[in-house]
Enzyme design. Structure first.
Site, PDB file in Angstrom:
ATOM      1  N   ARG A  59      -4.744  11.667   5.669  1.00  0.00           N
ATOM      2  CA  ARG A  59      -4.302  12.298   6.909  1.00  0.00           C
ATOM      3  C   ARG A  59      -3.183  13.307   6.678  1.00  0.00           C
ATOM      4  NH1 ARG A  59      -5.530   6.993   8.157  1.00  0.00           N
ATOM      5  NH2 ARG A  59      -3.373   6.481   7.688  1.00  0.00           N
ATOM      6  N   GLU A  96       1.282  -4.748   1.496  1.00  0.00           N
ATOM      7  CA  GLU A  96       1.369  -6.081   2.103  1.00  0.00           C
ATOM      8  C   GLU A  96       0.603  -7.106   1.258  1.00  0.00           C
ATOM      9  OE1 GLU A  96       0.248  -5.782   6.117  1.00  0.00           O
ATOM     10  OE2 GLU A  96       0.781  -7.868   6.577  1.00  0.00           O
TER      11      GLU A  96
END
Ligand code: AMP
Length: 172
Positions: A59, A96
């Protein structure tokens, strides 16, 4: 900026439960919003002598290309592993769950460059911190960091180097 904000789409529970995803495709598809983004981003860096804008896959390629074009600078992609065809430098960082790696072409930046690193959204800052380290190894004169959106509650700025003078157009 209110106009840009009004075009950002919040997508709840994407890509997984509990995340509110800031979707910028609804900004980019709007001609007026896209124009404002290009102008406002470039105003932040007009007088800085920027020679390269580095966009982070995927992006960050959109705003990064527009910013480079507006500034008359070159564009350099930071990509996921195995995508860049020539010799690369790599950086790994903790996500994570497990680790992630990003790459840049080894000859993409020189010591004479003044660089802006760009991504669409600052969340935890892990990806951008790794991209900064990658570009730093090429020893450019200066590295700035820029986002369209900053998710302030996640405090991603804390993991980014202060000397990079982090900017964002919209804070939530
Ligand atoms: P970070 O946690 O800052 O390393 O973000 C990892 C990548 O995911 C970056 O490219 C961000 O643009 C994107 N990202 C993370 N959280 C969000 C969110 N809530 N909305 C949109 N993009 C996000």
């Amino acid at each position: 900026m209110e106009y840009i904000k009004s075009r950002v789409r919040d997508v709840v529970d994407f890509p997984k439960k509990g995340i509110v995803f800031k979707d910028l495709t609804t900004v980019f598809k709007d001609a007026r919003a896209l124009h404002i983004i290009g102008w406002d981003l470039s105003q932040l860096y007009r007088d800085k002598g920027i020679t390269k804008v580095v966009g982070i896959e995927s992006r960050g390629f959109i705003g990064g290309s527009i910013l480079a074009f507006e500034l008359g600078a070159g564009f350099v992609p930071v990509r996921k592993p195995g995508k860049l065809p020539a010799d690369t430098l790599k950086a790994s960082y903790d996500k994570e769950y497990g680790k992630d790696t990003i790459e840049i072409h080894r000859d993409a930046i020189t010591e004479n460059d003044i660089v802006v690193l760009h991504d669409d959204v600052l969340a935890t800052g892990g990806t951008m911190a790794a991209a900064y380290e990658l570009v730093k190894r090429m020893n450019p004169k200066k590295i700035y960091i820029n986002f369209i959106i900053e998710l302030s509650a996640l405090n991603g700025r804390a993991v980014l180097p202060a000397e990079a003078e982090v900017t964002s157009l919209i804070k939530y």
